[in-house]
Design an enzyme around this catalytic site. Sequence first.
Site, PDB file in Angstrom:
ATOM      1  N   ASP A   7      -2.978 -54.890  -3.674  1.00 51.15           N
ATOM      2  CA  ASP A   7      -2.127 -54.339  -4.775  1.00 51.15           C
ATOM      3  C   ASP A   7      -0.871 -54.875  -4.512  1.00 51.15           C
ATOM      4  O   ASP A   7      -0.413 -55.080  -3.713  1.00 51.15           O
ATOM      5  CB  ASP A   7      -2.564 -52.896  -4.799  1.00 51.15           C
ATOM      6  CG  ASP A   7      -1.644 -52.096  -5.988  1.00 51.15           C
ATOM      7  OD1 ASP A   7      -1.701 -52.909  -7.154  1.00 51.15           O
ATOM      8  OD2 ASP A   7      -1.101 -50.978  -5.959  1.00 51.15           O
ATOM      9  N   GLU A   9       2.390 -53.507  -6.821  1.00 48.45           N
ATOM     10  CA  GLU A   9       3.321 -52.181  -6.810  1.00 48.45           C
ATOM     11  C   GLU A   9       2.974 -51.125  -5.904  1.00 48.45           C
ATOM     12  O   GLU A   9       1.742 -50.550  -5.906  1.00 48.45           O
ATOM     13  CB  GLU A   9       3.412 -51.690  -8.215  1.00 48.45           C
ATOM     14  CG  GLU A   9       4.038 -52.873  -9.172  1.00 48.45           C
ATOM     15  CD  GLU A   9       4.067 -52.200 -10.562  1.00 48.45           C
ATOM     16  OE1 GLU A   9       4.820 -51.124 -10.755  1.00 48.45           O
ATOM     17  OE2 GLU A   9       3.402 -52.757 -11.435  1.00 48.45           O
ATOM     18  N   GLU A  15       7.495 -49.301  -7.283  1.00 49.40           N
ATOM     19  CA  GLU A  15       6.925 -49.342  -8.770  1.00 49.40           C
ATOM     20  C   GLU A  15       7.988 -49.614  -9.918  1.00 49.40           C
ATOM     21  O   GLU A  15       8.978 -49.171  -9.941  1.00 49.40           O
ATOM     22  CB  GLU A  15       6.582 -47.683  -8.592  1.00 49.40           C
ATOM     23  CG  GLU A  15       5.321 -47.223  -7.785  1.00 49.40           C
ATOM     24  CD  GLU A  15       3.863 -47.968  -8.169  1.00 49.40           C
ATOM     25  OE1 GLU A  15       4.040 -48.282  -9.440  1.00 49.40           O
ATOM     26  OE2 GLU A  15       2.953 -47.849  -7.421  1.00 49.40           O
ATOM     27  N   SER A  90      -3.446 -57.336  -9.405  1.00 47.44           N
ATOM     28  CA  SER A  90      -2.422 -56.152  -9.863  1.00 47.44           C
ATOM     29  C   SER A  90      -2.508 -55.831 -11.344  1.00 47.44           C
ATOM     30  O   SER A  90      -3.184 -56.762 -12.243  1.00 47.44           O
ATOM     31  CB  SER A  90      -0.928 -56.643  -9.571  1.00 47.44           C
ATOM     32  OG  SER A  90      -0.124 -55.572 -10.356  1.00 47.44           O
ATOM     33  N   ASP A  91      -2.584 -54.667 -11.744  1.00 48.36           N
ATOM     34  CA  ASP A  91      -2.597 -54.258 -13.169  1.00 48.36           C
ATOM     35  C   ASP A  91      -1.218 -54.357 -13.925  1.00 48.36           C
ATOM     36  O   ASP A  91      -1.163 -54.044 -14.990  1.00 48.36           O
ATOM     37  CB  ASP A  91      -3.157 -52.770 -13.358  1.00 48.36           C
ATOM     38  CG  ASP A  91      -4.627 -53.003 -13.463  1.00 48.36           C
ATOM     39  OD1 ASP A  91      -5.396 -53.727 -13.429  1.00 48.36           O
ATOM     40  OD2 ASP A  91      -5.263 -51.821 -13.154  1.00 48.36           O
ATOM     41  N   LYS A 133      -9.822 -55.302 -10.976  1.00 47.34           N
ATOM     42  CA  LYS A 133      -9.613 -55.269  -9.682  1.00 47.34           C
ATOM     43  C   LYS A 133     -11.072 -55.420  -9.062  1.00 47.34           C
ATOM     44  O   LYS A 133     -11.348 -56.198  -8.059  1.00 47.34           O
ATOM     45  CB  LYS A 133      -8.791 -53.953  -9.087  1.00 47.34           C
ATOM     46  CG  LYS A 133      -7.403 -54.127  -9.253  1.00 47.34           C
ATOM     47  CD  LYS A 133      -6.757 -53.057  -8.968  1.00 47.34           C
ATOM     48  CE  LYS A 133      -4.913 -53.189  -9.396  1.00 47.34           C
ATOM     49  NZ  LYS A 133      -4.203 -52.197  -8.685  1.00 47.34           N
ATOM     50  N   ASN A 155      -6.348 -46.677  -9.417  1.00 45.64           N
ATOM     51  CA  ASN A 155      -7.074 -47.936  -9.906  1.00 45.64           C
ATOM     52  C   ASN A 155      -7.590 -48.865  -8.951  1.00 45.64           C
ATOM     53  O   ASN A 155      -7.933 -50.037  -8.911  1.00 45.64           O
ATOM     54  CB  ASN A 155      -6.245 -48.598 -11.110  1.00 45.64           C
ATOM     55  CG  ASN A 155      -4.792 -48.957 -10.483  1.00 45.64           C
ATOM     56  OD1 ASN A 155      -4.224 -48.348  -9.546  1.00 45.64           O
ATOM     57  ND2 ASN A 155      -4.198 -50.009 -11.195  1.00 45.64           N
TER      58      ASN A 155
END
Length: 203
Positions: A7, A9, A15, A90-91, A133, A155
């Site tokens: 991931d 952030e 963040e 990453s989202d 992901k 997530n």
Amino acid sequence: MYIACLDMEGVLVPEIWIAFAKAAGIPELKKTTRDEPDYDKLMRWRLNILQEHGMGLNQIQEVIEEIDPLEGANEFLDRLREKMQVIIISDTFKQFAMPLMKKLSWPTLFCNSLVVDKNGMITDYKMRTKQSKLSTVRALQLIGFNTVACGDSYNDLDMIRASAAGFLFRTTPEIKRNNMDIPSYEEFDDLLQAILSAAGEKT
């Protein structure tokens, strides 16, 4: 062959939404995927707040330009990439991530994209694929790779559990408490050792 799926952030960089919330004086935007498991619900809520305050992409990008990687993140990535391939899954969105990728020496990034109108207002977002992901680690496994995954939020849990080994990093007490079977770390050195050990590599 192992690929580390990380991931972004909360693991490598601060963040983005929290940084923007502080800079813009909009405390509601501090909510992240650590707080809300439903990503679509979270993003729709964020976009509505941006519209209410007349804030667009340019204002967010100005804040992102001032964000630096977490202390130790660059060294961690460099040491990890000496041993295996690394993909940041990453989202976040391409329009947010590029300045941060530059500061991380351009690791491979799989992320999503924003829909922005001519006035710079964010009107929608497009996911790269459903359950991006989890879909990514499964696709990597289908073509012969083992995956080791790490994240800090709700997530990230699916890709962590779908991988040969998975870890939480600097997560919340609630996520840690509800997922006690997943090893959790606070320091990059400990995380690096765990990833390399899971992949049969020496530190």
